[in-house]
Design a protein around this motif. Structure first.
Motif, short mmCIF file in Angstrom:
data_model
loop_
_atom_site.label_atom_id
_atom_site.label_comp_id
_atom_site.label_asym_id
_atom_site.label_seq_id
_atom_site.Cartn_x
_atom_site.Cartn_y
_atom_site.Cartn_z
N LEU A 299 0.82 -1.22 0.00
CA LEU A 299 0.00 0.00 0.00
C LEU A 299 0.85 1.27 0.00
N GLY B 17 -6.74 3.34 2.45
CA GLY B 17 -6.72 2.54 1.22
C GLY B 17 -7.50 1.25 1.32
N TYR C 242 -8.08 -0.42 -2.19
CA TYR C 242 -6.86 -1.07 -2.68
C TYR C 242 -6.61 -2.38 -1.92
N ASN D 28 -10.26 0.05 -10.31
CA ASN D 28 -8.99 -0.47 -9.81
C ASN D 28 -8.68 -1.83 -10.43
N VAL E 132 -1.60 -2.26 -7.46
CA VAL E 132 -2.93 -1.92 -7.97
C VAL E 132 -2.86 -0.59 -8.71
N GLY F 246 -5.15 2.53 -9.82
CA GLY F 246 -6.42 3.13 -9.45
C GLY F 246 -6.73 4.35 -10.29
#
Length: 583
Positions: free
Chosen positions: A34, A55, A58, A95, A107, A109
């Motif tokens: 993250l 997040g 995510y 995402n 990821v 986004g």
């Protein structure tokens, strides 16, 4: 720890700018911890910051490993723990996960902050999903290229440890087909040192379970595998191929549909004359390779007999696979038997699937209810038996097989052949060794043994102490005509355990009503609380007592043992010996 995405952060930032330029939105790219690796707009100046505090979306994508569209971020359940969810400025989030060797490493986004941006994305959402997923694949490729550039550096050691931790075999092959790296699983499969050896790959053209089917040859060893191949470029612009594979046979054995947890389920219960004759026949045919056709009434134990043949054969350590030809729709039966490849027919698993013949290779295939097989499939089955080879549906790849066929039916197969409902040539192929199973009515002497066997099984299932079935119930079971054979008897015993509940013992009131009503008027209680039998029941009881005395002997100790085995008192046994004049 520096993530793999951090190694190519400049490239990741360029990808983020490209996505933003096309979508007109802000973009974030985070890694698996993250950490924000790239960002546009207001996120551009917040790189290398951890977004775990807010997040949640995510984190969800990292967990589910698939593309996620959030149409109303502030209102979505995933955002409820975010401290900004009540005044969230985001109007839509799209995402997509970034994969590396089947692992999510980050990821992408896309964040819409205006109604116009939101409407633009939603109007062409399928195209934008495809676009962002393709960018994720490109980033994944970039990561691979980076790892290749770093293979001469210390960071390559961590990459190699990652590969070594995989349960699949992984080898890296240079342009001369020489292995320059291999993980532990690859060395284990070939049972030798792999690095430096010559390796070639021959694909069959079939896709199974999402992987290519292939034969890998290492020096003089050849292995059947399911694999993925990834071609990379080295620092010297030489081709480099990563092959990720696992043994096809090991994988197929894991998905064999029928397994028997122990010999317990395959035991042939009873010592009646028909059962002893059946055991003798099985002992003779088990060691042969001949096909067997088992006939008999429904519920007479055909699958148990088939497994007993397999377990007593040289193939006992190989797969025993079953398929019920009556339980599978006609249009699917062919693919179940022979398997299919990706794209073989509409509605098929896009990964492809191995058929029952291939799963049973080296072992035995039990074709239950063979009489229900459609005629056009009978012709294909005959060809397989003649050629000892199959072809998966949708494939041209011929696969040699070594399978022993055990077939079964409760239909009159002879009449079906006579009426042209079953192919005569296939019948003779299957009926090399005919095996006719006796009905339970023909082996009444075994009812007590079978009932007690099932009672012990349900005692374990229902976590109750093992108990002898009372003679009162055994006598009633002897008197019944058993149209459903052993299957019906097993159901009756389970019914008793269900209806018994918390009662300390079982009695006639726990029997199914249909069984009691069928014998109404034929059975009366004796002065000792036991119920006498009708003529058929008496004959069976006399035979049972005779066999018990023959096994245990007629001495005092032998009679005590026989009484215990029969579940009656010694006084009752002496009385019955006198009644039946068994001396």
């Amino acid at each position: 720890m520096i993530s793999v995405l951090s190694n190519i952060q400049d490239d990741i930032c360029n990808y983020a700018d490209a996505i933003s330029g096309i979508t007109g939105t802000d973009v974030e790219i985070i890694d698996e911890s993250l950490m924000r690796i790239a960002g546009t707009g207001k996120y551009r100046h917040m790189l290398n910051q951890n977004v775990s505090k807010n997040g949640y979306i995510y984190r969800h994508v990292l967990r589910v490993q698939e593309t996620v569209l959030i149409k109303n971020p502030g209102e979505n359940a995933l955002c409820q723990h975010c401290e900004k969810h009540l005044y969230c400025s985001e109007m839509l989030d799209l995402n997509a996960p970034i994969f590396l060797n089947n692992r999510v490493i980050g990821v992408i986004g896309i964040i819409c902050s205006t109604e116009e941006q939101r409407n633009t994305l939603l109007s062409q959402i399928d195209k934008f999903v495809t676009f962002i997923e393709q960018i994720a694949v490109m980033i994944s490729s970039k990561v691979f290229e980076c790892l290749e550039r770093l293979r001469a550096q210390e960071t390559l050691g961590a990459f190699r440890r990652l590969i070594d931790a995989m349960d699949r075999g992984v080898v890296a092959i240079d342009g001369n087909n020489r292995v320059w790296h291999a993980n532990v699983s690859a060395a284990r499969l070939f049972n030798r040192e792999v690095i430096g050896c010559s390796l070639s790959i021959e694909t069959t053209g079939d896709i199974l379970y999402g992987d290519e089917e292939a034969w890998i040859t290492l020096e003089d060893q050849k292995r059947h595998v399911l694999c993925k191949q990834i071609t990379l470029s080295s620092l010297e612009n030489e081709s480099l191929t990563m092959v990720i594979f696992h043994d096809a046979r090991d994988y197929m054995s894991q998905i064999t549909t029928t397994t028997y947890e122990s010999d317990r389920r395959a035991r042939l219960i009873g010592h009646s004359q028909p059962m002893e004759q059946l055991r003798s026949t099985i002992a003779k045919i088990a060691n042969s390779y001949a096909s067997v056709l088992i006939t008999g009434e429904s519920g007479s134990g055909k699958e148990v007999v088939a497994f007993a043949i397999h377990q007593n054969s040289p193939r006992k350590d190989k797969p025993f696979v079953t398929i019920n030809c009556a339980a599978i729709p006609e249009q699917l039966l062919e693919s179940e038997l022979f398997g299919y490849v990706r794209g073989a027919f509409s509605g098929a698993d896009p990964k492809g699937r191995v058929g029952k013949f291939e799963l049973a290779n080296g072992g035995s295939l039990f074709l239950d209810e063979i009489g229900d097989m459609p005629l056009h499939l009978q012709a294909k089955l005959l060809r397989v038996l003649q050629e000892k080879a199959i072809t998966r549906v949708g494939s041209n790849n011929v696969i040699n097989i070594d399978v022993r066929i055990i077939a079964a039916t409760n239909k009159n197969i002879y009449d079906m052949v006579e009426n042209h409902q079953f192919r005569e040539d296939l019948f003779y192929r299957l009926n090399v060794v005919p095996l006719v199973l006796p009905s339970l009515r023909e082996r009444r002497e075994d009812i007590a043994s079978l009932a007690q066997y099932f009672a012990d099984e349900f005692s374990e299932n229902y976590q109750r102490p093992n108990r002898k079935i009372p003679a009162e119930i055994i006598n009633l079971l002897y008197a019944y005509h058993w149209p459903g054979n052993i299957r019906e008897l097993r159901n009756v015993i389970e019914y008793i355990y269900v209806m018994q509940g918390d009662a300390s013992g079982m009695n006639a009131s726990h029997l199914p009503p249909h069984l009691l009503s069928s014998m109404n008027g034929d059975i009366k209680k004796t002065s000792e609380g036991l119920q006498s039998l009708d003529k058929q029941g008496r004959s069976a009881e006399r035979s049972i007592i005779e066999q018990a005395l023959a096994r245990c002997g007629t001495s005092v100790e032998g009679k005590k043992q026989a009484a215990a085995e029969l579940g009656i008192g010694i006084a009752t046994l002496y009385r019955k010996i006198k009644v039946y004049d068994l001396g």
